[in-house]
Design a protein around this motif. Sequence first.
Motif, mmCIF file in Angstrom:
data_model
loop_
_atom_site.group_PDB
_atom_site.id
_atom_site.type_symbol
_atom_site.label_atom_id
_atom_site.label_comp_id
_atom_site.label_asym_id
_atom_site.label_seq_id
_atom_site.Cartn_x
_atom_site.Cartn_y
_atom_site.Cartn_z
ATOM 1 N N GLU A 188 54.252 88.749 1.405
ATOM 2 C CA GLU A 188 52.905 89.042 1.924
ATOM 3 C C GLU A 188 51.999 87.812 1.838
ATOM 4 N N LYS A 189 52.035 87.137 0.672
ATOM 5 C CA LYS A 189 51.214 85.925 0.518
ATOM 6 C C LYS A 189 51.675 84.838 1.487
ATOM 7 N N TYR A 190 52.993 84.717 1.642
ATOM 8 C CA TYR A 190 53.510 83.713 2.577
ATOM 9 C C TYR A 190 53.057 84.022 4.003
ATOM 10 N N LYS A 191 53.164 85.266 4.440
ATOM 11 C CA LYS A 191 52.763 85.655 5.800
ATOM 12 C C LYS A 191 51.275 85.386 6.030
ATOM 13 N N ALA A 192 50.433 85.672 5.018
ATOM 14 C CA ALA A 192 48.997 85.411 5.137
ATOM 15 C C ALA A 192 48.743 83.909 5.261
#
Length: 178
Positions: free
Chosen positions: A106-110
């Motif tokens: 999730e952090k990577y996608k953001a």
Amino acid sequence: MRYLKSSPPALLLFTALLSGCDLPAAPVPESWSGGDLRGVNHTRYPIPRFSVNGSPGPNIGAFGEGGGACCISLPEKWRPGLKADVEWVVNTHAGLVKFPGYVDREKYKAWEKNYTDGLVKHRTTVDIPDYGNEKCGLTVHFLPCNQIKVTASCWGSNRPEHPVKEPRRMEEPAVCPE
């Protein structure tokens, strides 16, 4: 076997036409050679990619310099009208969100969305200044307000002889000139 007979007056006319005709000389092909494509970034925005006349250049960090990307072709002799068609991408969101790694999806996608949203493409065509008898590839200077200068100078960008005199670290003005 049949032979065509030419009348003496026709033969004389043909010979006269040929002798009075100066055929244009064949054009001498322009000689080109390759050299390194370098970039100097005078701005705080990283340049993840650029190209000149279709030849790709290196990734350049904020206020950075990169080079050794092979190759850019230039004529052996400079001529008026020589152009550099420069395309580049600026990352206006670089450094706003620290790269989180790949573990937390999730952090990577953001982060990836923020990075991608910050990419801005530019393109311009500029004159390549006279490089005389000596050229050392091509160096593209990325200046504030999406201005570009190019040089084929053999002097390093940190040398006083280098033709581009703008300081390495330049801030974007509040309003860019038109």
